[in-house]
Design a protein around this motif. Structure first.
Motif, PDB file in Angstrom:
ATOM      1  N   ASP A 138      44.029  47.527  42.518  1.00 57.08           N
ATOM      2  CA  ASP A 138      44.304  48.633  41.643  1.00 57.08           C
ATOM      3  C   ASP A 138      43.389  49.551  41.766  1.00 57.08           C
ATOM      4  O   ASP A 138      43.905  50.862  41.645  1.00 57.08           O
ATOM      5  CB  ASP A 138      44.472  48.109  40.165  1.00 57.08           C
ATOM      6  N   LYS A 139      42.205  49.514  41.706  1.00 56.00           N
ATOM      7  CA  LYS A 139      41.146  50.583  41.822  1.00 56.00           C
ATOM      8  C   LYS A 139      41.198  51.234  43.249  1.00 56.00           C
ATOM      9  O   LYS A 139      41.254  52.362  43.545  1.00 56.00           O
ATOM     10  CB  LYS A 139      39.855  49.818  41.733  1.00 56.00           C
ATOM     11  N   THR A 196      42.025  35.393  41.842  1.00 54.05           N
ATOM     12  CA  THR A 196      43.222  36.457  42.095  1.00 54.05           C
ATOM     13  C   THR A 196      43.270  37.619  41.382  1.00 54.05           C
ATOM     14  O   THR A 196      43.586  38.779  41.557  1.00 54.05           O
ATOM     15  CB  THR A 196      44.530  35.432  41.875  1.00 54.05           C
ATOM     16  N   LEU A 197      42.678  37.335  40.080  1.00 53.89           N
ATOM     17  CA  LEU A 197      42.761  38.545  39.046  1.00 53.89           C
ATOM     18  C   LEU A 197      41.476  39.741  39.615  1.00 53.89           C
ATOM     19  O   LEU A 197      41.949  40.589  39.362  1.00 53.89           O
ATOM     20  CB  LEU A 197      42.176  37.972  37.646  1.00 53.89           C
ATOM     21  N   ALA A 198      40.433  39.013  39.896  1.00 56.68           N
ATOM     22  CA  ALA A 198      39.534  39.894  40.638  1.00 56.68           C
ATOM     23  C   ALA A 198      39.984  40.930  41.713  1.00 56.68           C
ATOM     24  O   ALA A 198      39.776  42.085  41.833  1.00 56.68           O
ATOM     25  CB  ALA A 198      38.277  39.261  41.093  1.00 56.68           C
ATOM     26  N   ASN A 213      40.872  33.149  38.525  1.00 54.77           N
ATOM     27  CA  ASN A 213      40.129  34.304  38.380  1.00 54.77           C
ATOM     28  C   ASN A 213      39.722  35.077  39.564  1.00 54.77           C
ATOM     29  O   ASN A 213      39.873  36.313  39.478  1.00 54.77           O
ATOM     30  CB  ASN A 213      38.739  33.562  37.966  1.00 54.77           C
ATOM     31  N   GLN A 219      43.241  41.483  42.273  1.00 50.95           N
ATOM     32  CA  GLN A 219      44.289  42.344  41.823  1.00 50.95           C
ATOM     33  C   GLN A 219      43.600  43.752  41.464  1.00 50.95           C
ATOM     34  O   GLN A 219      43.914  44.739  41.368  1.00 50.95           O
ATOM     35  CB  GLN A 219      45.055  41.826  40.758  1.00 50.95           C
ATOM     36  N   ARG A 220      42.466  43.435  40.541  1.00 57.96           N
ATOM     37  CA  ARG A 220      41.711  44.565  40.003  1.00 57.96           C
ATOM     38  C   ARG A 220      41.221  45.524  41.103  1.00 57.96           C
ATOM     39  O   ARG A 220      41.145  46.893  41.025  1.00 57.96           O
ATOM     40  CB  ARG A 220      40.544  44.217  39.362  1.00 57.96           C
ATOM     41  N   LEU A 221      40.486  44.995  42.184  1.00 56.24           N
ATOM     42  CA  LEU A 221      39.942  45.622  43.434  1.00 56.24           C
ATOM     43  C   LEU A 221      41.439  46.323  43.987  1.00 56.24           C
ATOM     44  O   LEU A 221      40.906  47.732  44.261  1.00 56.24           O
ATOM     45  CB  LEU A 221      39.407  44.734  44.156  1.00 56.24           C
TER      46      LEU A 221
END
Length: 77
Positions: free
Chosen positions: A68-69, A60-62, A58, A64-66
């Motif tokens: 990407d933004k 890692t996903l968060a 979880n 990765q989203r940061l």
């Protein structure tokens, strides 16, 4: 086993033999108890590792989203 039985064993086969049998029984009982404790600890460890792995995924996903933004913001400049 009561005292009479132990006393009869000691007089018929000797103290060292009875003592060795008693110690062997004690070691086996302790080993069995230790084995059960380790088995329980392994189950708990597996459950703990599953929850840690889920939390790590979880995070890692968060992250990765940061990332990407942040990449999108850099592209706009």
């Amino acid at each position: 086993m009561d005292f009479g039985t132990v006393s009869t064993l000691i007089t018929s086969v000797g103290f060292p033999i009875v003592a060795c049998i008693g110690m062997g029984w004690y070691v086996k009982a302790q080993t069995d108890a230790y084995r059960d404790d380790v088995k329980d600890m392994r189950k708990e460890y597996k459950e703990d590792i599953k929850s840690v792995t889920e939390a790590l995924n979880n995070n890692t996903l968060a992250i990765q989203r940061l990332v990407d933004k942040l990449d999108l913001d850099d592209d706009k400049k």
